[in-house]
Design a protein around this motif. Structure first.
Motif, PDB file in Angstrom:
ATOM      1  N   HIS A 176      75.384   8.210  14.456  1.00  0.00           N
ATOM      2  CA  HIS A 176      74.524   7.423  13.631  1.00  0.00           C
ATOM      3  C   HIS A 176      75.169   7.810  12.151  1.00  0.00           C
ATOM      4  CE1 HIS A 176      71.971  11.122  12.672  1.00  0.00           C
ATOM      5  NE2 HIS A 176      72.064  10.960  13.968  1.00  0.00           N
ATOM      6  N   THR A 200      57.477   3.494  17.497  1.00  0.00           N
ATOM      7  CA  THR A 200      56.407   4.649  17.527  1.00  0.00           C
ATOM      8  C   THR A 200      56.929   6.113  17.089  1.00  0.00           C
ATOM      9  OG1 THR A 200      56.276   4.830  20.065  1.00  0.00           O
ATOM     10  CG2 THR A 200      54.579   3.728  18.727  1.00  0.00           C
ATOM     11  N   LYS A 201      58.166   6.230  17.979  1.00  0.00           N
ATOM     12  CA  LYS A 201      58.582   7.551  17.875  1.00  0.00           C
ATOM     13  C   LYS A 201      59.407   7.967  16.333  1.00  0.00           C
ATOM     14  CE  LYS A 201      58.707   9.199  22.521  1.00  0.00           C
ATOM     15  NZ  LYS A 201      59.594   8.845  23.497  1.00  0.00           N
ATOM     16  N   VAL A 202      60.210   6.628  16.026  1.00  0.00           N
ATOM     17  CA  VAL A 202      61.168   6.761  14.992  1.00  0.00           C
ATOM     18  C   VAL A 202      60.999   5.740  13.892  1.00  0.00           C
ATOM     19  CG1 VAL A 202      63.559   6.716  14.385  1.00  0.00           C
ATOM     20  CG2 VAL A 202      62.871   7.239  16.717  1.00  0.00           C
ATOM     21  N   GLY A 203      60.903   4.391  14.264  1.00  0.00           N
ATOM     22  CA  GLY A 203      60.607   3.676  13.062  1.00  0.00           C
ATOM     23  C   GLY A 203      61.853   3.103  12.551  1.00  0.00           C
ATOM     24  N   ALA A 207      67.180   5.535   6.159  1.00  0.00           N
ATOM     25  CA  ALA A 207      67.103   6.633   6.535  1.00  0.00           C
ATOM     26  C   ALA A 207      66.103   7.167   7.768  1.00  0.00           C
ATOM     27  CB  ALA A 207      67.469   7.831   5.776  1.00  0.00           C
ATOM     28  N   VAL A 208      66.416   7.611   9.041  1.00  0.00           N
ATOM     29  CA  VAL A 208      65.170   7.766   9.924  1.00  0.00           C
ATOM     30  C   VAL A 208      65.572   9.199  10.279  1.00  0.00           C
ATOM     31  CG1 VAL A 208      64.770   5.473  10.193  1.00  0.00           C
ATOM     32  CG2 VAL A 208      66.443   6.683  11.924  1.00  0.00           C
ATOM     33  N   ASN A 209      64.442   9.630  11.076  1.00  0.00           N
ATOM     34  CA  ASN A 209      64.472  10.866  11.895  1.00  0.00           C
ATOM     35  C   ASN A 209      65.150  10.680  13.153  1.00  0.00           C
ATOM     36  OD1 ASN A 209      64.431  13.662  12.495  1.00  0.00           O
ATOM     37  ND2 ASN A 209      62.258  13.488  12.952  1.00  0.00           N
ATOM     38  N   TRP A 210      66.676  10.872  13.129  1.00  0.00           N
ATOM     39  CA  TRP A 210      67.176  10.542  14.562  1.00  0.00           C
ATOM     40  C   TRP A 210      66.862  11.554  15.492  1.00  0.00           C
ATOM     41  CZ3 TRP A 210      69.706   5.786  14.499  1.00  0.00           C
ATOM     42  CH2 TRP A 210      70.087   5.140  13.384  1.00  0.00           C
ATOM     43  N   PRO A 211      66.506  10.754  16.718  1.00  0.00           N
ATOM     44  CA  PRO A 211      65.926  11.835  17.815  1.00  0.00           C
ATOM     45  C   PRO A 211      67.093  12.416  18.547  1.00  0.00           C
ATOM     46  CG  PRO A 211      65.547   9.529  18.500  1.00  0.00           C
ATOM     47  CD  PRO A 211      65.913   9.320  16.990  1.00  0.00           C
ATOM     48  N   GLY A 213      71.739  12.927  18.695  1.00  0.00           N
ATOM     49  CA  GLY A 213      73.258  12.978  18.096  1.00  0.00           C
ATOM     50  C   GLY A 213      73.417  13.388  16.780  1.00  0.00           C
ATOM     51  N   GLN A 214      74.427  12.839  16.352  1.00  0.00           N
ATOM     52  CA  GLN A 214      75.150  13.514  15.251  1.00  0.00           C
ATOM     53  C   GLN A 214      75.393  12.381  14.127  1.00  0.00           C
ATOM     54  OE1 GLN A 214      79.242  14.459  15.578  1.00  0.00           O
ATOM     55  NE2 GLN A 214      78.731  14.946  17.862  1.00  0.00           N
ATOM     56  N   GLY A 215      75.526  12.855  12.920  1.00  0.00           N
ATOM     57  CA  GLY A 215      75.767  11.832  11.859  1.00  0.00           C
ATOM     58  C   GLY A 215      77.146  12.092  11.135  1.00  0.00           C
TER      59      GLY A 215
ATOM     60  N   TRP B  89      62.208  16.188   9.539  1.00  0.00           N
ATOM     61  CA  TRP B  89      62.429  15.462   8.248  1.00  0.00           C
ATOM     62  C   TRP B  89      62.536  13.966   8.419  1.00  0.00           C
ATOM     63  CZ3 TRP B  89      63.375  17.267   3.433  1.00  0.00           C
ATOM     64  CH2 TRP B  89      64.160  16.273   2.536  1.00  0.00           C
ATOM     65  N   PRO B  91      61.942  10.342   6.820  1.00  0.00           N
ATOM     66  CA  PRO B  91      61.450   9.666   5.688  1.00  0.00           C
ATOM     67  C   PRO B  91      60.716   8.567   6.068  1.00  0.00           C
ATOM     68  CG  PRO B  91      63.882  10.122   5.969  1.00  0.00           C
ATOM     69  CD  PRO B  91      63.262  10.588   7.129  1.00  0.00           C
ATOM     70  N   VAL B  92      60.812   7.877   7.398  1.00  0.00           N
ATOM     71  CA  VAL B  92      59.858   6.803   7.411  1.00  0.00           C
ATOM     72  C   VAL B  92      58.490   7.160   7.109  1.00  0.00           C
ATOM     73  CG1 VAL B  92      59.671   4.977   9.237  1.00  0.00           C
ATOM     74  CG2 VAL B  92      61.710   5.950   8.981  1.00  0.00           C
ATOM     75  N   GLY B 263      78.084  17.309  11.531  1.00  0.00           N
ATOM     76  CA  GLY B 263      77.092  16.537  12.640  1.00  0.00           C
ATOM     77  C   GLY B 263      75.897  16.099  11.806  1.00  0.00           C
ATOM     78  N   ASN B 264      75.450  16.540  10.628  1.00  0.00           N
ATOM     79  CA  ASN B 264      74.502  15.827   9.755  1.00  0.00           C
ATOM     80  C   ASN B 264      73.262  15.328  10.736  1.00  0.00           C
ATOM     81  OD1 ASN B 264      75.989  15.891   7.337  1.00  0.00           O
ATOM     82  ND2 ASN B 264      77.120  14.572   8.445  1.00  0.00           N
ATOM     83  N   THR B 265      72.539  16.356  11.400  1.00  0.00           N
ATOM     84  CA  THR B 265      71.428  15.968  12.077  1.00  0.00           C
ATOM     85  C   THR B 265      70.311  16.955  11.466  1.00  0.00           C
ATOM     86  OG1 THR B 265      70.294  15.807  13.995  1.00  0.00           O
ATOM     87  CG2 THR B 265      72.116  17.351  14.144  1.00  0.00           C
TER      88      THR B 265
END
Lengths: 365, 327
Positions: A176, A200-203, A207-211, A213-215, B89, B91-92, B263-265
């Protein structure tokens, strides 16, 4: 020694004062900018979405040729663009997401107009060396992949939509965006619409709190990781994927059709009934041939153009520019892989522009 | 200090008294006196300029600190101290916890240090003791200094396209999820980037070891290894440690190269091969699109935490150096 002590104390005082001045910059910066704009009345300042930047560069250069008006657009990101509009340091902002409640409240009740200028799509790109066919993905499968509940490529749920494709038994690596971006906003808005779990879990958000993977930073960061990692899946802007010849998946839209993302199918998704303020997400629209993960990009301006020491001349110039952008300017979109506005959207945008006023009177006829 | 001749105030007063006592000063004397007044004035002005310039740095650091604190007040108010060990963390929903990034920063930096120290000490000893001069020494020295001169984004690219596939193959062999990017990869990149700091400092220190000490040891029959171990290392340990501290400071704050390969998580890393994130890269990633005021403030508070971590580590380091030197 005493002298040194005195100077140290003086230094501390200066430091504190300096910090205070920096503080006040946020609020007071607008005054300085207004002064500078007064001297160069033939320049319009804009800031915001980096997604719009290549298109704007082309459009504003063309407009400059015919009218001589200079547009100085800073591609600082949608959030920063909105912030600069709020602080009145720019004439217009540009954003891939409509202003949210918090941002609205920051303008102290001054109405901000959203003018759609172009539409973009977010495509899913993957790295499966042995799979030659284009993958088909349904909304539920996509949500489960990004939630991390579907872990392998040969999962029965993916196979069900891709009969005849030999899917490898390797782990899915979710990629992501690590930086806040309008692309992520469109993508998470789509997932929130199609999956209750995701909502419900992420929204949704830039920028969100990704459940899982990697960015990767930017489109190029995501694309770089996907290209190198066998079994990776990530999302990038359509324009980026097309320019770099990347493989991308067909998405199932609301009508049940699997759609290949393209400029045409993105435009098609915008061909729906729009609300008068145009603040609508184009994700998962009813359009039968529309690509479902699409979104408008907006230019944001104040409805009342008389603020600070703006002249009516400047306000008129800017509104004329925006009017050109939504009409004649659209011809430059397709070549740059941006989706031109469908006629219905142009009409809505036109009405919004005409509602802009200077000192209570409409500027454009 | 008041009694020294250097004190310009006192000197001028003396001179004044001298002139007034001499009723008929001849021309030569007057000229000489004028010149010394001028000298004193320039001296004073010079001294004041130096003090002001030095203090400007102090003012700047305090100013940065105050700015960080003031700007992070909204987030402090909302989240309190929980911010430091919060694990989410988001932000939403405006929930911010710095723990995963604090952990990521410390993990990558110290891991990088562990990897880099043997290399930088080796370089320092080779350059300081074995080959203090000559073309080989010059070449090696320049190459090591070049490492520090390469922009970090280039390390990032190199990491992404060369190191990541290598690490992925390695991960395949040891049986962890083969992502390639992660804490380990960023530590390796960082360790390369910080080598010059400890190496250059160590080299200078080793060259400053007095030769009578070394010669004495040799004359007693010590081998080279014994001289290095029992003379050079103990003599230079505070300097070597200071070099390591410099390296650590660099590693803590490095942003670009780390962002590209970590990996930025926001998930808490499970092991050193998991993707993670550092404070510096979170700020770089999310600052431009931080739309809500609390989000922005939480990012600035992250900057404040990073600032404080650096200060604390530096202070501990200074302590250790002092203890080394006192022995």
């Amino acid at each position: 020694m005493k002298l040194l002590k005195n100077i140290t104390i003086a230094g501390l005082v200066v430091a504190i004062c300096g910090a205070m001045t920096l503080q006040s910059c946020n609020g007071g910066g607008s005054a300085a900018t207004n002064d500078s704009t007064k001297t160069e009345d033939n320049t319009i300042l804009g800031a915001g979405s980096s997604f719009d930047n290549p298109l704007f560069s082309k459009m504003f250069a063309e407009y400059n040729k015919t009218t001589g008006l200079k547009v100085n657009y800073q591609s600082v990101g949608s959030g920063a663009g909105i912030l600069q509009l709020t602080n009145k340091t720019v004439d217009f902002g540009a954003s891939d997401a409509p202003m949210n409640a918090k941002q609205d409240s920051a303008t102290n009740g001054t109405a901000v107009l959203h003018i759609p200028v172009t539409a973009g799509a977010v495509v899913l790109t993957y790295n499966l060396a042995d799979v030659k066919d284009t993958l088909k993905i349904t909304p539920n499968v996509l949500a489960e992949i990004f939630l991390g509940t579907i872990k392998k490529w040969n999962d029965a749920k993916i196979a069900a939509d891709n009969k005849g494709v030999k899917l490898p038994n390797i782990e899915i690596v979710v990629v992501h965006r690590s930086d806040g971006s309008g692309t992520s906003n469109i993508f998470t808005t789509y997932l929130s619409k199609v999956s209750k779990d995701w909502e419900t879990k992420v929204g949704k958000g830039s920028a969100v709190n990704w459940p899982a993977g990697q960015g990767g930073k930017g489109n190029e960061g995501v694309a770089g990781i996907v290209k190198q990692t066998p079994g990776a899946i990530g999302y990038v802007e359509l324009a980026y994927a097309v320019q770099n010849n990347m493989a991308f998946a067909k998405m199932q839209n609301k009508a049940g059709n699997f759609i290949v993302p393209s400029v045409a199918t993105t435009s098609a998704s915008a061909n729906v009934q729009l609300p008068a303020d145009s603040k609508i997400s184009l994700t998962n629209t009813d359009a039968a041939d529309g690509y479902p993960i699409s979104g408008f990009s907006w230019v944001l301006i104040y409805k009342e153009q008389k603020y600070g020491d703006r002249s009516i001349d400047k306000a008129t110039k800017m509104l004329k520019l925006l009017q050109w952008v939504i009409h004649d300017g659209q011809q430059y979109s397709s070549a740059l892989n941006y989706a031109p506005l469908p006629d219905a959207a142009v009409k809505v945008a036109d009405d919004i522009l005409k509602s802009a006023t200077y000192d209570g009177k409409p500027v454009l006829q | 200090m008041e009694t020294t001749v250097n004190n310009p105030g006192a000197t001028r007063r003396d001179k004044l008294r001298v002139t007034s006592s001499l009723q008929t000063p001849d021309k030569v004397n007057v000229r000489r006196l004028r010149r010394s007044y001028r000298q004193i004035r320039t001296e004073n002005a010079f001294r004041k300029t130096l003090i002001i310039m030095a203090l400007a740095i102090f003012v700047l650091v305090v100013g940065i600190m105050i700015t960080l604190i003031v700007q992070s007040i909204p987030s402090m108010k909302l989240l309190g101290v929980k911010y430091l060990w919060g694990k989410v963390w988001d932000p939403v929903q405006d929930i911010y916890g710095a723990y995963p990034f604090l952990l990521g920063t410390l993990l990558t930096s110290f891991l990088a240090l562990i990897i880099s120290v043997p290399f930088s000490f080796a370089v320092a000893i080779v350059l300081g003791e074995y080959y203090p001069r000559g073309w080989f020494s010059n070449l090696l020295k320049n190459v090591v200094e070049l490492i520090a001169a390469i922009p970090s984004v280039i390390y990032g690219f190199w990491g992404l396209f060369v190191l990541v596939p290598i690490v992925r193959n390695f991960e395949l062999k040891i049986g962890v999820q083969p992502m390639g990017v992660g804490i380990f990869t960023s530590s390796v990149i960082l360790s390369i980037m910080v080598i010059p700091y400890a190496a250059s400092m160590g080299r200078e220190m080793i060259r400053m070891v007095p030769s009578p000490l070394k010669e004495g040891a040799y004359s007693l029959g010590a081998t080279r290894w014994e001289v290095i171990r029992s003379i050079i290392m103990p003599y230079t340990k505070s300097g070597l440690f200071a070099g390591v501290l410099l390296s650590l400071g660099r590693a803590l704050g490095e942003t670009m190269a780390v962002t590209m390969v970590i990996g930025n998580t926001s998930l808490i890393p499970k092991n050193i091969f998991s993707p993670g994130n550092t404070m510096a890269s979170v700020i770089a990633n999310e600052f431009t699109e931080a739309a809500s005021p609390v989000y922005l403030s939480a990012l600035i508070e992250l900057g404040l935490v990073l600032f404080l971590v650096t200060v604390v580590i530096n202070m501990i380091g200074k302590r250790i150096i002092k203890r080394f030197t006192n022995e």
